[in-house]
Motif scaffolding. Structure first.
Motif, PDB file in Angstrom:
ATOM      1  N   THR A 192      -4.440  64.261  -6.772  1.00  0.00           N
ATOM      2  CA  THR A 192      -3.191  65.012  -6.800  1.00  0.00           C
ATOM      3  C   THR A 192      -2.600  64.953  -8.204  1.00  0.00           C
ATOM      4  N   GLY A 193      -1.504  65.675  -8.378  1.00  0.00           N
ATOM      5  CA  GLY A 193      -0.905  65.739  -9.703  1.00  0.00           C
ATOM      6  C   GLY A 193      -0.284  64.435 -10.152  1.00  0.00           C
ATOM      7  N   THR A 194       0.354  63.712  -9.227  1.00  0.00           N
ATOM      8  CA  THR A 194       1.013  62.438  -9.524  1.00  0.00           C
ATOM      9  C   THR A 194       0.902  61.537  -8.303  1.00  0.00           C
ATOM     10  N   GLY A 198      -2.782  61.438  -9.212  1.00  0.00           N
ATOM     11  CA  GLY A 198      -2.578  60.583  -8.057  1.00  0.00           C
ATOM     12  C   GLY A 198      -3.806  60.641  -7.170  1.00  0.00           C
ATOM     13  N   LEU A 199      -3.879  59.731  -6.229  1.00  0.00           N
ATOM     14  CA  LEU A 199      -5.043  59.613  -5.362  1.00  0.00           C
ATOM     15  C   LEU A 199      -4.598  59.411  -3.929  1.00  0.00           C
ATOM     16  N   SER A 201      -9.627  70.217  -2.180  1.00  0.00           N
ATOM     17  CA  SER A 201      -9.128  70.011  -3.532  1.00  0.00           C
ATOM     18  C   SER A 201      -7.839  70.801  -3.755  1.00  0.00           C
ATOM     19  N   LEU A 202      -6.879  70.157  -4.410  1.00  0.00           N
ATOM     20  CA  LEU A 202      -5.608  70.803  -4.722  1.00  0.00           C
ATOM     21  C   LEU A 202      -5.657  71.371  -6.137  1.00  0.00           C
ATOM     22  N   ALA A 203      -5.213  72.612  -6.301  1.00  0.00           N
ATOM     23  CA  ALA A 203      -5.096  73.207  -7.633  1.00  0.00           C
ATOM     24  C   ALA A 203      -3.783  72.764  -8.272  1.00  0.00           C
ATOM     25  N   PRO A 213      -4.226  67.725  -9.938  1.00  0.00           N
ATOM     26  CA  PRO A 213      -4.149  67.173 -11.279  1.00  0.00           C
ATOM     27  C   PRO A 213      -4.502  68.203 -12.342  1.00  0.00           C
ATOM     28  N   SER A 214      -4.208  67.857 -13.574  1.00  0.00           N
ATOM     29  CA  SER A 214      -4.612  68.689 -14.699  1.00  0.00           C
ATOM     30  C   SER A 214      -6.126  68.710 -14.811  1.00  0.00           C
ATOM     31  N   ALA A 215      -6.641  69.689 -15.537  1.00  0.00           N
ATOM     32  CA  ALA A 215      -8.090  69.779 -15.758  1.00  0.00           C
ATOM     33  C   ALA A 215      -8.606  68.540 -16.490  1.00  0.00           C
TER      34      ALA A 215
END
Length: 355
Positions: A32-34, A150-151, A163-165, A218-220
């Motif tokens: 995840t992003g964070t 994040g995980l 998977s989240l974009a 998350p970011s690339a």
């Protein structure tokens, strides 16, 4: 390894970060992003299955709880590091965050409901419990030199989500954080980079990462880099550094003054001062020596017990991760001992008076 010019704070963007080693991500893990996004994703999933309430330990990052409280009813249960075990009974429609504080084994026994184990401080921890957690989650930036991430680790054989974009807002914030990390790396390498500039950029990026209303991937950069790092080697280096730092305070001629305690944990070195005024003096002196400890965490929610406030006022969290070699750690130990001894010898003299 190049000698450290400062200790702690956020990671620089490290082109020499060790890669390879044993794979640490598992099939079914969701990036995840964070860390907040990881927790929010679990809450969203849980609410779709009937969750109506989330319990969190009283000693926790209350800024995270502020964000999660927008998604679900959040209540606190009394629990803090070094405070002994806690018991919690949940209904079927309730869940609880159980922390592995500083990488230590969790001490919360939960009956009923769902357990969300926070493993942010030691991603490779192998603690086992009589009751296996329903989910494991983490913030990757506590351990890895990445700008975001994040995980969520669901139970084996129970896929959680695809998977989240990354959201557009998250992409921008993570890019700013990566830029701040690159600027810090340049600063540490001796480039003419103003520290205030990269600190301001990092603070702005941190705020923007938090303010995204959507749950992001998350970011690339993090999606590629996080699985590739040699996390096992990094963890081993950290353990060796922490063991050496603890030895710096052993013996009659190197002991901390009365009223100060050193706690070695799997993730950090913990310096417990006698009280909040002494802690603040030690913190300011450490910063003056280019040592940047963390204070985990400000207790801002009402209803936090007084012993949690006292602990928050006494604690300093010091980094001894893979960034530092043995010479660096020896120097860090000397700095801490010198500052602690000086303050203990002059308990009524403020830093302002000394200037």
């Amino acid at each position: 390894m190049k000698s450290a010019t400062e200790f702690g704070s956020f990671f620089p963007l490290d082109p020499a970060v060790p890669l390879g080693g044993e794979a640490w991500l598992r099939p079914g893990d969701l990036l995840t992003g964070t860390g907040r996004d990881a927790l929010r994703a679990m809450v969203a999933h849980g609410r779709s299955h009937g969750w109506r309430r989330l319990y969190a330990p009283s000693y926790y990052c209350h800024a995270v709880l502020d964000d999660i409280a927008r998604d679900i009813d959040v209540r606190m249960y009394l629990h803090a590091p070094f405070g002994g075990p806690a018991q919690l009974a949940l209904g079927d429609d309730e869940a609880a965050i159980v922390p592995e504080y500083f990488g230590l084994q969790a001490e919360v026994e939960v009956q009923g409901g769902s357990v969300l184990l926070d493993r942010s401080h030691d991603l490779l921890a192998t603690w086992s419990y009589a009751r296996a957690p329903d989910y494991v989650f983490a913030s990757l930036r506590k351990t890895l030199p990445v700008p975001d991430g994040g995980l969520v680790r669901p139970p084996p054989g129970q896929p959680f989500a695809r998977s989240l974009a990354p959201t557009p807002a998250h992409v921008r914030a993570a890019a700013s954080m990566a830029a701040a990390m690159a600027m810090k790396a340049a600063y540490l390498a001796g480039a003419q980079v103003a520290k205030a500039a990269y600190l301001a950029l990092a603070a702005e990026a941190e705020g923007n990462l938090r303010s995204d209303a959507e749950i992001s991937g998350p970011s690339a950069l993090t999606r590629v880099l996080a699985p590739a790092v040699d996390l096992g080697w990094m963890r081993q280096r950290r353990q060796e550094n922490l063991a050496l730092l603890a030895r710096c305070f052993a013996g009659p001629h190197a002991a901390l003054p009365a009223g100060m305690q050193w706690r070695e944990t799997p993730a950090f070195g913990i310096l417990l001062c006698a009280d909040a005024p002494q802690r603040e003096r030690v913190r300011q002196r450490l910063i003056g020596a280019d040592v940047y400890p963390a204070v985990l965490w400000p207790m801002t929610w009402p209803g936090v017990p007084e012993d949690n406030h006292r602990l928050c006022g006494r604690i300093l969290v010091l980094h001894a991760d893979y960034r530092y070699g043995l010479h660096d750690i020896g120097r860090l130990g000397e700095i801490i001992l010198q500052i602690a001894a000086s303050i203990a010898a002059n308990p009524d003299t403020s830093d302002e008076d000394r200037r």
